[in-house]
Design a protein around this motif. Structure first.
Motif: not given
Length: 423
Positions: A183, A187, A198, A202
């Motif tokens: 992830l 970002e 995140i 997450p």
RNA sequence: GUGGGUGUAGCUCAACAGGUUAGAGCACUGGGUUGUGGCCCCAGAGGCUGUGGGUUCGAGUCCCAUCACUCACCCCA
């Protein structure tokens, strides 16, 4: 300004309340067939219980609980969900040692301090089930089957069972690390919420509704691919038994649950017509919760269905049910007649007959109208003339036929006739 | 907590671009020959237009505030 109910909390009255009664009754019957026993817990608990079970960092605990001190300053909370209280009660009374027990259900109100919207209220009601003491996948499947069968029996057909496995603490943390790593590469592209998720949670990125987030998530590592051997086996067996129930389900590796205590099996039941909230219920396995709350290490699975949400779904499909039609409507003309009517009415009620009567001494016409509004088929009329002759007139509103009945036989004749009809 | 929408009779809604006693349907009450329902007809009752300010000769209508309801976000049943 007159006093109104608290925001997000509603009064439930006829004809809606009869639907509630039906749903609750149906749930009780079905629970009985599966061997569930009712467990009633207080709706108020020590705040600590929920903080520890649901998870200190969850939204429920952070901002959605009705928490306040009592007169001694102890912090109390109106239960935001049922599982924690039930687990607490089972530990407290050592119910896990009773061989015939292990399956519990509860029906009642829950409280969350949120902005109300369609399908979401501050006081809402759940049908809740918990099976404790077994880690076997059969149990997971059976619990889901109960929920699906229940929906079917109350008349909800187009619901979908979504299922996923969250793994256990051992396989979840490596997965989490891999996921966060993935992830983070994107970002910059995520929406504002996901950017935050995140780091906070997450897994939640998976069910974001924003298009670009959905795109990115497609390439993300899947929980199901990261399960350890045991978890994988467990999940496969759950699906195996679920197949045996002939319930249809969908694997949904985006499915995440908002409470900390879940592990392995997680599921949700989705239905349409609910607005933004599309789940009528959800649940999963929580093998670590008993230990977490200071009890023995006992595995468990459970779920909850939101009654208000069931009602919303039902409202779209099911026809209005006819309720409360009296077996007999009694009309009295004059005070003398009312006295006679009154005692006959009470006598009939004692014999399990639903009798309505006009309490106001109004004209026959007006009382007939009222009888009609009740939908009564049988109307018993007593006036001065009848009293003199010692009779009452029984009118059938459908056939419009009238007959005379001797006053001293009225009770017996009506009881016999009405009971015969209802057979 | 954030954003949008809506507040007129018990319910569902009207009231042109501010202008007389704010209307309708359903529901309610009574009546249509003396003691017989539904359908129909007639009549009646029921509103400080959410609340408080402001603009105006005049506000249901425009402006501000406030409250309530509602939908959505966050999150969940």
């Amino acid at each position: 300004m007159a006093i109104t109910a608290i925001k997000g909390m509603s009064d439930i009255y006829s004809p809606e309340v009869e639907v509630w009664q039906q749903i609750e009754e149906k749930a009780r019957q079905l629970f009985a067939r599966f061997g569930f026993r009712e467990l009633r817990t207080p709706i108020l608990e020590k705040t600590e219980l929920f903080a520890r079970s649901i998870g200190e960092d969850t939204d429920i605990v952070q901002k959605e609980m009705y928490t306040f001190p009592d007169r001694k300053g102890n912090m109390l909370t109106l239960r935001p969900e049922a599982t924690a209280s039930i687990v607490r009660a089972i530990i407290q009374h050592r119910l896990y040692n009773v061989p015939t027990m292990g399956k519990f259900f509860a029906i009642g109100p829950m409280f969350r301090y949120e902005r109300p919207q369609k399908g979401r209220y501050r006081q809402f009601h759940q049908v809740d089930a918990e099976v404790v003491g077994s880690k076997e996948p059969v149990v997971d499947a059976e619990v889901m089957y109960w929920a699906m069968l229940f929906l079917e029996e109350i008349g909800i057909r187009d619901s979908e069972l979504h299922i996923n496995s969250l793994g256990c603490p051992e396989c979840r943390s490596p997965f989490r690390e891999r996921l966060v790593k993935y992830l983070r590469e994107y970002e910059e592209s995520f929406c504002k919420d996901c950017g935050r998720r995140i780091y906070t949670n997450p897994l939640r990125v998976f069910d974001c509704k924003v298009e670009k987030c959905k795109e990115i998530v497609k390439g993300a590592p899947k929980v199901l691919d990261s399960l350890c051997g045991e978890c994988k086996k467990h999940f496969e067996k759950v699906l195996f038994f679920l197949d045996k129930t002939r319930c249809t389900y969908k694997l949904n590796h985006h499915l995440v649950r908002g409470l900390d205590y879940y592990n392995r099996t997680a599921f949700e039941i989705i239905a349409s017509g609910l607005g933004a909230q599309n789940a009528v219920g959800g649940g999963g396995r929580y093998d670590g919760l008993f230990k977490e709350l200071g009890g023995p290490d006992i595995p468990a699975v459970g779920f909850a269905l939101g009654i208000e949400r069931l009602l919303i779904v039902l409202k779209e499909s099911s026809p209005q049910l006819k309720i409360g039609v009296p077996d007999l409507y009694m009309i009295a003309l004059g005070e003398k007649a009312q006295e006679v009517c009154f005692s006959i009415a009470q006598g009939l009620r004692k014999k399990e007959i639903y009798v309505e009567m006009g309490y106001e001494l109004k004209s026959l016409k007006s009382q007939m109208r009222r009888a009609d509004k009740f939908g009564a088929v049988h109307v018993l009329i007593i006036g001065e003339n009848e009293l003199e002759k010692g009779i009452a007139i029984l009118r059938n509103m459908v056939t419009k036929k009238q007959s005379e009945i001797a006053l001293d036989e009225v009770e017996n004749i009506l009881v016999e006739r009405i009971k015969k009809e209802s057979e």
